[in-house]
Design a protein around this motif. Sequence first.
Motif, PDB file in Angstrom:
ATOM      1  N   GLY A  90       6.428 -94.889 -44.834  1.00  0.00           N
ATOM      2  CA  GLY A  90       6.262 -93.461 -44.600  1.00  0.00           C
ATOM      3  C   GLY A  90       5.790 -92.761 -45.853  1.00  0.00           C
ATOM      4  N   VAL A  91       5.280 -91.545 -45.660  1.00  0.00           N
ATOM      5  CA  VAL A  91       4.789 -90.734 -46.767  1.00  0.00           C
ATOM      6  C   VAL A  91       5.518 -89.398 -46.748  1.00  0.00           C
ATOM      7  N   VAL A  92       5.961 -88.971 -47.921  1.00  0.00           N
ATOM      8  CA  VAL A  92       6.476 -87.627 -48.123  1.00  0.00           C
ATOM      9  C   VAL A  92       5.431 -86.922 -48.984  1.00  0.00           C
ATOM     10  N   PHE A  93       4.709 -85.990 -48.382  1.00  0.00           N
ATOM     11  CA  PHE A  93       3.655 -85.266 -49.083  1.00  0.00           C
ATOM     12  C   PHE A  93       4.198 -83.890 -49.425  1.00  0.00           C
ATOM     13  N   VAL A  94       4.335 -83.607 -50.716  1.00  0.00           N
ATOM     14  CA  VAL A  94       4.952 -82.369 -51.177  1.00  0.00           C
ATOM     15  C   VAL A  94       3.865 -81.380 -51.587  1.00  0.00           C
ATOM     16  N   VAL A  95       3.998 -80.151 -51.077  1.00  0.00           N
ATOM     17  CA  VAL A  95       3.045 -79.077 -51.353  1.00  0.00           C
ATOM     18  C   VAL A  95       3.803 -77.926 -52.016  1.00  0.00           C
ATOM     19  N   ASP A  96       3.228 -77.370 -53.061  1.00  0.00           N
ATOM     20  CA  ASP A  96       3.805 -76.197 -53.718  1.00  0.00           C
ATOM     21  C   ASP A  96       3.421 -74.964 -52.909  1.00  0.00           C
ATOM     22  N   ALA A  97       4.347 -74.502 -52.071  1.00  0.00           N
ATOM     23  CA  ALA A  97       4.070 -73.349 -51.210  1.00  0.00           C
ATOM     24  C   ALA A  97       3.983 -72.051 -51.994  1.00  0.00           C
ATOM     25  N   ALA A  98       4.416 -72.070 -53.251  1.00  0.00           N
ATOM     26  CA  ALA A  98       4.376 -70.868 -54.090  1.00  0.00           C
ATOM     27  C   ALA A  98       3.095 -70.795 -54.921  1.00  0.00           C
ATOM     28  N   ASP A  99       2.178 -71.729 -54.717  1.00  0.00           N
ATOM     29  CA  ASP A  99       0.909 -71.737 -55.434  1.00  0.00           C
ATOM     30  C   ASP A  99      -0.231 -71.752 -54.415  1.00  0.00           C
ATOM     31  N   PRO A 100      -0.455 -70.613 -53.739  1.00  0.00           N
ATOM     32  CA  PRO A 100      -1.447 -70.574 -52.660  1.00  0.00           C
ATOM     33  C   PRO A 100      -2.858 -70.953 -53.097  1.00  0.00           C
ATOM     34  N   GLU A 101      -3.163 -70.782 -54.376  1.00  0.00           N
ATOM     35  CA  GLU A 101      -4.505 -71.121 -54.848  1.00  0.00           C
ATOM     36  C   GLU A 101      -4.769 -72.622 -54.808  1.00  0.00           C
ATOM     37  N   PHE A 124       4.116 -89.151 -41.553  1.00  0.00           N
ATOM     38  CA  PHE A 124       3.971 -88.235 -42.687  1.00  0.00           C
ATOM     39  C   PHE A 124       4.954 -87.093 -42.551  1.00  0.00           C
ATOM     40  N   LEU A 125       5.752 -86.911 -43.580  1.00  0.00           N
ATOM     41  CA  LEU A 125       6.599 -85.735 -43.728  1.00  0.00           C
ATOM     42  C   LEU A 125       5.929 -84.859 -44.778  1.00  0.00           C
ATOM     43  N   VAL A 126       5.571 -83.645 -44.411  1.00  0.00           N
ATOM     44  CA  VAL A 126       4.977 -82.707 -45.355  1.00  0.00           C
ATOM     45  C   VAL A 126       6.059 -81.682 -45.691  1.00  0.00           C
ATOM     46  N   LEU A 127       6.361 -81.557 -46.976  1.00  0.00           N
ATOM     47  CA  LEU A 127       7.370 -80.608 -47.435  1.00  0.00           C
ATOM     48  C   LEU A 127       6.684 -79.441 -48.125  1.00  0.00           C
ATOM     49  N   GLY A 128       6.854 -78.255 -47.583  1.00  0.00           N
ATOM     50  CA  GLY A 128       6.379 -77.026 -48.226  1.00  0.00           C
ATOM     51  C   GLY A 128       7.474 -76.580 -49.189  1.00  0.00           C
ATOM     52  N   ASN A 129       7.362 -76.966 -50.434  1.00  0.00           N
ATOM     53  CA  ASN A 129       8.412 -76.762 -51.437  1.00  0.00           C
ATOM     54  C   ASN A 129       8.314 -75.387 -52.111  1.00  0.00           C
ATOM     55  N   LYS A 130       9.388 -75.022 -52.750  1.00  0.00           N
ATOM     56  CA  LYS A 130       9.522 -73.813 -53.575  1.00  0.00           C
ATOM     57  C   LYS A 130       9.623 -72.540 -52.737  1.00  0.00           C
ATOM     58  N   THR A 131      10.306 -72.648 -51.608  1.00  0.00           N
ATOM     59  CA  THR A 131      10.513 -71.461 -50.766  1.00  0.00           C
ATOM     60  C   THR A 131      11.431 -70.448 -51.433  1.00  0.00           C
ATOM     61  N   ASP A 132      12.092 -70.837 -52.508  1.00  0.00           N
ATOM     62  CA  ASP A 132      12.936 -69.903 -53.253  1.00  0.00           C
ATOM     63  C   ASP A 132      12.091 -68.907 -54.055  1.00  0.00           C
ATOM     64  N   ASP A 133      10.820 -69.190 -54.236  1.00  0.00           N
ATOM     65  CA  ASP A 133       9.912 -68.303 -54.952  1.00  0.00           C
ATOM     66  C   ASP A 133       9.456 -67.190 -54.014  1.00  0.00           C
ATOM     67  N   SER A 138       4.640 -68.435 -46.039  1.00  0.00           N
ATOM     68  CA  SER A 138       5.514 -68.668 -44.891  1.00  0.00           C
ATOM     69  C   SER A 138       5.130 -70.008 -44.252  1.00  0.00           C
ATOM     70  N   GLU A 139       5.995 -70.502 -43.407  1.00  0.00           N
ATOM     71  CA  GLU A 139       5.697 -71.760 -42.722  1.00  0.00           C
ATOM     72  C   GLU A 139       4.423 -71.646 -41.895  1.00  0.00           C
ATOM     73  N   ASP A 140       4.255 -70.557 -41.168  1.00  0.00           N
ATOM     74  CA  ASP A 140       3.060 -70.383 -40.336  1.00  0.00           C
ATOM     75  C   ASP A 140       1.782 -70.369 -41.177  1.00  0.00           C
TER      76      ASP A 140
END
Length: 189
Positions: A90-101, A124-133, A138-140
């Motif tokens: 499996g793959v865990v793909f991590v995305v910095d959700a606080a860096d939209p650029e 594939f599990l995609v994690l939208g990380n840094k939701t504390d920022d 948003s998820e959508d």
Amino acid sequence: MWTPDWLWETLSWLGIGGTRAKLLFLGLDNAGKTTLLHMLKNGRATILQPALHPTCEDLTFGFYRFTVYDLGGHTQLRRLWPDFFPEASGVVFVVDAADPERVAESRVELDKLLAKKDMLSTPFLVLGNKTDDPNALSEDKLRQKLGLVQTTGKGKVPLENARPIELFMCSVVERQGYDEGIRWLSQYL
């Protein structure tokens, strides 16, 4: 049937049962892959330097024993990713959700991975990380920007021959969301 986590952990500790899986932690640099790995291993957030080379750790998460490869996300390290694809469970793909650029760059890398012939059945599990920022998408919005509008579903079994893929929002440093995502991924291993 639901079984308490402590029972699964005890059975795994005793070496009874348990599933072994090879997970790849992928994503751009500064997304939170190494922080997630250390959180899963040590149970605490640590200030870390960016990964300069691939690392490997063995982890137990409930009934599962994972060999986790944190492959780093710098451009030069991304060239090494395909070397680790064979036998990946499996793959865990991590995305910095606080860096939209950089989300567009994340999408390019994710699309490349999803198109690889040797990864067509890999969940594939995609994690939208840094939701504390407060600047985190948003998820959508993150789903739209990553092209993950049609995913498996957090509680659904994928159609036959469909790759399991789902987005979970999380904050690794706040210890939120990633455990639910890993449980979701575990059902496909």
